[in-house]
Design a protein around this motif. Structure first.
Motif, PDB file in Angstrom:
ATOM      1  N   ASN A 190       0.818  -1.207   0.000  1.00  0.00           N
ATOM      2  CA  ASN A 190       0.000   0.000   0.000  1.00  0.00           C
ATOM      3  C   ASN A 190       0.860   1.269   0.000  1.00  0.00           C
ATOM      4  N   GLU A 191       2.038   1.222   0.620  1.00  0.00           N
ATOM      5  CA  GLU A 191       2.922   2.386   0.578  1.00  0.00           C
ATOM      6  C   GLU A 191       3.510   2.573  -0.819  1.00  0.00           C
ATOM      7  N   ARG A 192       3.877   1.477  -1.477  1.00  0.00           N
ATOM      8  CA  ARG A 192       4.405   1.580  -2.836  1.00  0.00           C
ATOM      9  C   ARG A 192       3.351   2.121  -3.788  1.00  0.00           C
ATOM     10  N   LEU A 193       2.109   1.650  -3.627  1.00  0.00           N
ATOM     11  CA  LEU A 193       1.029   2.126  -4.472  1.00  0.00           C
ATOM     12  C   LEU A 193       0.776   3.607  -4.234  1.00  0.00           C
ATOM     13  N   ASP A 194       0.828   4.040  -2.998  1.00  0.00           N
ATOM     14  CA  ASP A 194       0.623   5.439  -2.670  1.00  0.00           C
ATOM     15  C   ASP A 194       1.702   6.313  -3.319  1.00  0.00           C
ATOM     16  N   ARG A 209       0.842   9.165  -6.038  1.00  0.00           N
ATOM     17  CA  ARG A 209       1.231  10.545  -5.758  1.00  0.00           C
ATOM     18  C   ARG A 209       2.068  11.126  -6.897  1.00  0.00           C
ATOM     19  N   ARG A 210       2.918  10.320  -7.470  1.00  0.00           N
ATOM     20  CA  ARG A 210       3.783  10.775  -8.551  1.00  0.00           C
ATOM     21  C   ARG A 210       2.965  11.133  -9.796  1.00  0.00           C
ATOM     22  N   HIS A 211       1.883  10.415 -10.044  1.00  0.00           N
ATOM     23  CA  HIS A 211       1.104  10.610 -11.264  1.00  0.00           C
ATOM     24  C   HIS A 211      -0.249  11.268 -11.011  1.00  0.00           C
ATOM     25  N   ARG A 212      -0.429  11.833  -9.853  1.00  0.00           N
ATOM     26  CA  ARG A 212      -1.736  12.363  -9.497  1.00  0.00           C
ATOM     27  C   ARG A 212      -2.166  13.507 -10.401  1.00  0.00           C
ATOM     28  N   HIS A 213      -1.301  14.434 -10.745  1.00  0.00           N
ATOM     29  CA  HIS A 213      -1.676  15.621 -11.495  1.00  0.00           C
ATOM     30  C   HIS A 213      -1.382  15.504 -12.979  1.00  0.00           C
ATOM     31  N   GLN A 214      -1.004  14.337 -13.412  1.00  0.00           N
ATOM     32  CA  GLN A 214      -0.732  14.145 -14.832  1.00  0.00           C
ATOM     33  C   GLN A 214      -1.784  13.217 -15.418  1.00  0.00           C
ATOM     34  N   PRO A 215      -2.447  13.632 -16.493  1.00  0.00           N
ATOM     35  CA  PRO A 215      -3.409  12.725 -17.120  1.00  0.00           C
ATOM     36  C   PRO A 215      -2.655  11.603 -17.825  1.00  0.00           C
ATOM     37  N   PRO A 216      -3.282  10.454 -17.969  1.00  0.00           N
ATOM     38  CA  PRO A 216      -2.624   9.367 -18.689  1.00  0.00           C
ATOM     39  C   PRO A 216      -2.321   9.785 -20.122  1.00  0.00           C
ATOM     40  N   PRO A 217      -1.290   9.237 -20.735  1.00  0.00           N
ATOM     41  CA  PRO A 217      -0.867   9.665 -22.071  1.00  0.00           C
ATOM     42  C   PRO A 217      -1.968   9.566 -23.121  1.00  0.00           C
TER      43      PRO A 217
END
Length: 117
Positions: free
Chosen positions: A87-91, A95-103
Motif C-alpha cells: 500500500n505504501e508503494r502504491l501510494d 502521488r507521482r502521477h496524481r496531477h498528470q493525465p494518462p498519455p
C-alpha cells in the motif's frame, strides 16, 4: 474335393468384451507385482546401512554443502532493508502521477488556459 470353410468371421481372432476385462486385470496385477518387487528391493538397499554409515554419510553431505556455500562466498548484507508494504508503494506511484493525465487522454484534453498577465 471339398473346400474348407472357417468357423470364425474374419481373418483374426477378436476377443470378446469379457476377455478384454480379464486381460486388463491381468496387466494390472502384473504391474502391481512389479512395483512391489521394486519397492522391496529399494527397502533392502536402505536397510543394508548401519546407523553409523548413515550418520557418516549425513556428516559428509553436510560438510560438502558447507564447503560449497563457502566457495560461493555468500555474504549477507546487513544494510538491506525489507521492502515497503504494497500500500505504501502504491501510494508513492499514485502521488507521482496524481496531477498528470494518462498519455492516451492527454492528447484529447483541451489545452489549459495560460495566465495572461
Amino acid at each position: 474335393m471339398a473346400s474348407r470353410t472357417s468357423t470364425t468371421t474374419g481373418s483374426s481372432f477378436m476377443p470378446s468384451a469379457g476377455t478384454w476385462w480379464k486381460l486388463l486385470g491381468a496387466a494390472g496385477v502384473a504391474g502391481l507385482v512389479a512395483t512391489g518387487a521394486l519397492t522391496v528391493r529399494q527397502e533392502r538397499r536402505r536397510a543394508a546401512y548401519t546407523p553409523d554409515e548413515i550418520r557418516d554419510r549425513l556428516h559428509r553431505r553436510y560438510e560438502e554443502a558447507e564447503a560449497e556455500l563457502a566457495r560461493r562466498e555468500v555474504v549477507l548484507d546487513s544494510t538491506v532493508t525489507a521492502p515497503r508494504p504494497w500500500n505504501e508503494r502504491l501510494d508513492l506511484v499514485l502521488r507521482r502521477h496524481r496531477h498528470q493525465p494518462p498519455p492516451f487522454l492527454a492528447r484529447h484534453l483541451p489545452a489549459e488556459p495560460r495566465d495572461q498577465a
